[in-house]
Design a protein around this motif. Structure first.
Motif, short mmCIF file in Angstrom:
data_model
loop_
_atom_site.label_atom_id
_atom_site.label_comp_id
_atom_site.label_asym_id
_atom_site.label_seq_id
_atom_site.Cartn_x
_atom_site.Cartn_y
_atom_site.Cartn_z
N LEU A 192 4.94 4.14 -4.01
CA LEU A 192 5.58 2.95 -4.58
C LEU A 192 5.04 1.69 -3.93
O LEU A 192 4.90 1.64 -2.70
N THR A 193 4.72 0.69 -4.74
CA THR A 193 4.36 -0.61 -4.19
C THR A 193 5.58 -1.20 -3.50
O THR A 193 6.72 -0.79 -3.74
N GLY A 194 5.36 -2.20 -2.65
CA GLY A 194 6.48 -2.85 -2.00
C GLY A 194 7.41 -3.52 -2.99
O GLY A 194 8.64 -3.46 -2.86
N LEU A 195 6.83 -4.16 -4.00
CA LEU A 195 7.62 -4.81 -5.04
C LEU A 195 8.48 -3.80 -5.78
O LEU A 195 9.67 -4.05 -6.05
N MET A 196 7.92 -2.65 -6.11
CA MET A 196 8.67 -1.63 -6.84
C MET A 196 9.73 -0.99 -5.94
O MET A 196 10.87 -0.77 -6.37
N GLY A 254 12.71 0.85 -8.88
CA GLY A 254 12.21 1.71 -7.81
C GLY A 254 13.25 2.69 -7.33
O GLY A 254 12.94 3.86 -7.03
N ILE A 255 14.49 2.25 -7.25
CA ILE A 255 15.57 3.14 -6.85
C ILE A 255 15.74 4.27 -7.85
O ILE A 255 15.94 5.43 -7.50
N LYS A 256 15.64 3.92 -9.13
CA LYS A 256 15.74 4.95 -10.18
C LYS A 256 14.58 5.94 -10.10
O LYS A 256 14.77 7.14 -10.32
N ILE A 257 13.39 5.44 -9.77
CA ILE A 257 12.23 6.33 -9.64
C ILE A 257 12.45 7.33 -8.51
O ILE A 257 12.15 8.52 -8.65
N VAL A 268 6.00 7.47 -0.40
CA VAL A 268 5.12 6.56 0.33
C VAL A 268 5.40 5.16 -0.21
O VAL A 268 5.30 4.92 -1.41
N PHE A 269 5.78 4.23 0.66
CA PHE A 269 6.05 2.87 0.22
C PHE A 269 5.21 1.87 1.02
O PHE A 269 4.97 2.06 2.21
N ASP A 270 4.79 0.81 0.35
CA ASP A 270 3.91 -0.16 0.97
C ASP A 270 4.64 -1.06 1.96
O ASP A 270 5.55 -1.81 1.59
N VAL A 271 4.22 -1.01 3.21
CA VAL A 271 4.61 -2.00 4.20
C VAL A 271 3.62 -3.16 4.14
O VAL A 271 4.00 -4.32 4.14
N LYS A 272 2.33 -2.81 4.07
CA LYS A 272 1.28 -3.82 3.88
C LYS A 272 0.27 -3.26 2.90
O LYS A 272 -0.25 -2.17 3.08
N ASP A 273 -0.02 -4.05 1.85
CA ASP A 273 -0.95 -3.61 0.83
C ASP A 273 -2.36 -4.09 1.16
O ASP A 273 -2.58 -4.85 2.11
N SER A 274 -3.33 -3.69 0.33
CA SER A 274 -4.74 -3.97 0.62
C SER A 274 -5.13 -5.42 0.40
O SER A 274 -6.26 -5.80 0.70
N ASP A 275 -4.22 -6.26 -0.11
CA ASP A 275 -4.49 -7.69 -0.15
C ASP A 275 -3.87 -8.39 1.05
O ASP A 275 -3.95 -9.62 1.17
N ILE A 315 7.60 7.60 4.25
CA ILE A 315 6.24 7.33 4.73
C ILE A 315 5.91 5.86 4.50
O ILE A 315 5.85 5.40 3.36
N ALA A 316 5.69 5.12 5.58
CA ALA A 316 5.38 3.70 5.50
C ALA A 316 3.87 3.50 5.51
O ALA A 316 3.20 3.80 6.50
N ARG A 317 3.32 3.00 4.40
CA ARG A 317 1.88 2.81 4.27
C ARG A 317 1.47 1.42 4.77
O ARG A 317 2.06 0.41 4.39
N VAL A 318 0.45 1.40 5.60
CA VAL A 318 -0.09 0.14 6.13
C VAL A 318 -1.58 0.10 5.84
O VAL A 318 -2.36 0.90 6.40
N ALA A 319 -2.00 -0.79 4.95
CA ALA A 319 -3.43 -0.99 4.72
C ALA A 319 -3.96 -1.81 5.90
O ALA A 319 -3.44 -2.90 6.18
#
Length: 487
Positions: A146-150, A156-159, A172-179, A216-220
């Motif tokens: 899931l993106t951070g926005l989602m 996102g909660i429903k997903i 897996v949710f975005d803590v920091k994305d690739s931008d 799972i916190a994803r960090v780009a």
């Protein structure tokens, strides 16, 4: 003389009036005394005041876990929800607004009447403190991204709930994305003020835990346009101009060998772990693979001229792993699927030496999306050959990491790019192939967070007990379903 006569006449008249008044008062006094002496006269009884005691009702107090709010002109359900959101266990103002409607039977529409007393549900005693749930590194993760926005939205909660129903056990949710966008509250000299989509990370992770989800916190890591635009001194430098180096015209890469950049990313990862994340996942933990490579200049070329790019990556991971692991969170690394082929050009550009990287992580997650292997193995449409490319990739990664103890948990394709055969069956083929080749669990990637095909495939795979996956769940006793309000 006339004035004097008039005054005297006035004095005489005044004298006569006063005399008559005095005589009358004396007569009244005499009559009063006689009346008091007579035995048959009525007695004067002092009056007694009679009062009725009415108890004052005690003010009504809210039930535990709730609060009262008296509405004002112009209030809406959503505005009240936004005001109270941070004080409640709800994640979004939309969710809280619906809970307010359910709790207050006289609230139906959007606008509120002035002077209404609302009961606000889900009030917390204090800030949520969530801890990581420790699991072994070979815990069989079945995750979506899931993106951070989602992640911070009602959808996102429903997903997440839908994924739980389908048989998933991780997100897996975005803590920091690739931008470079940081989606959580985070204070650091290099970032300054920034908008956040996940406003309360411990609260969000508690929600994931309540759904039986491994968080799972994803960090780009090193691809970070936001950071490098704000701090161009941290960018890779062009040897030719001395200015920030650009990848195909875009200023998006920090210098992976700059200690300031490394410490910034480690600090962000630690913030996520301390907020309760069960696993930290590093993506873009590499040097740029495209652009004019000969023109790219890095700090390590002066401080450690004997190093290659792979030494920089390995040294960074050593320090990150040492910092993160004591917090109880696992560390996983996303790597190019093509790195399994060990081509020298790929290693020279990215610095992703799989053998070295495996020493400083718990899990390796190769991105083995079949559609991305264009030009490989003489297959014209690799996206339509999932069994071949996932099988070949897994075989190679198992061989490269043999004896390291690292777990291979692949990213699988959950999108229809460059394939005409994407379907629930396509999902099943990927999962089965990865498992048969030694993979432990899987991660589904869809940039738009559309998991319609996995939703269909998961129940069928779950029904075939043990064929597609073991079915691991979080340890008994650590779920906190009661800590989050029901639907």
């Amino acid at each position: 003389m006339s004035l004097e006569k008039n005054l005297r006449r006035h004095d005489l008249n005044l004298f006569l009036v006063l005399g008559v008044a005095a005589f009358g008062l004396g007569l009244l006094h005499l009559r009063t005394v006689k009346a008091a002496a007579a035995p048959q006269a009525a007695q004067l009884v002092p009056a007694k005041a009679t009062t009725v005691s009415t108890p004052i009702p005690a003010p009504k107090l809210p039930e535990p876990g709730t609060a009262f709010y008296e509405t004002h002109r112009g209030d809406t359900v959503i505005s009240v929800a936004r005001h109270y959101l941070s004080q409640t266990s709800y994640l979004t103002s939309g969710e809280l607004a619906e809970a307010i409607r359910r709790t207050n039977s006289d609230v139906h529409g959007t606008f509120l009447k002035s002077g209404q007393q609302l009961t606000i549900p889900g009030i917390l005693d204090g800030p949520i403190i969530e801890k990581s749930i420790v699991v072994p590194k070979d815990f069989e993760v079945r995750a979506i991204y899931l993106t951070g926005l989602m992640a911070g939205s009602d959808r996102g909660i429903k997903i997440v709930r839908r994924w739980r129903e389908a048989g998933g056990n991780a997100v897996v949710f975005d803590v920091k994305d690739s931008d470079g966008t940081v989606n959580i509250p985070f204070e650091h000299p290099l970032i300054g003020g920034h908008k956040t989509y996940i406003h309360d990370v411990p609260k969000y992770i508690r929600f994931l835990h309540s759904q039986g989800m491994h968080a799972i916190a994803r960090v780009a890591i090193f691809r970070d346009e936001r950071l490098v635009v704000a701090h161009p001194e941290l960018a890779i430098k062009s040897k030719r101009t001395g200015q920030p180096w650009r990848e195909n015209g875009k200023l998006v890469w920090t210098d992976p060998s700059r200690i300031e950049v490394q410490e910034y990313d480690i600090a962000l990862a630690l913030a996520a772990a301390q907020a309760g994340a069960d696993e930290i996942q590093f993506d873009y933990v590499r040097f740029p693979a495209e652009g004019e490579q000969k023109d790219a200049g890095f700090a390590f070329q002066k401080s450690h001229p004997e190093w290659q790019r792979s030494e920089v990556i390995a040294d960074f991971l050593r320090r990150a792993y040492t910092a993160i692991h004591p917090k109880g969170a696992l560390l996983s690394l996303d790597v190019f699927g093509i790195m399994a082929w060990q081509r020298s050009v790929d290693l020279a550009h990215t610095g992703q030496d799989i053998v070295r990287m495996a020493k400083y992580c718990d899990v390796l997650s190769p991105m083995i999306y079949p559609s991305h292997f264009f030009g490989m193995d003489n297959i014209a449409r690799p996206g339509d050959a999932p069994e071949h490319f996932i099988g070949e990739s897994m075989d190679r990664f198992q061989k490269i990491t043999q004896g390291s103890g690292v777990v291979i948990r692949p990213w699988l394709q959950a999108f229809a790019w460059r394939t005409k055969t994407y379907s629930p069956k396509y999902i099943e083929v990927q999962v089965l192939t990865a498992k048969n080749k030694g993979g432990v669990g899987f991660l589904f990637w869809n940039a738009n967070n559309d998991y319609s095909k996995p939703y269909v495939a998961m129940p069928e795979m779950k029904a075939a007990t043990g064929q597609y996956f073991r079915g691991d769940e979080l340890p008994v006793g650590v779920r906190v379903a009661a800590a989050y309000p029901p639907n």
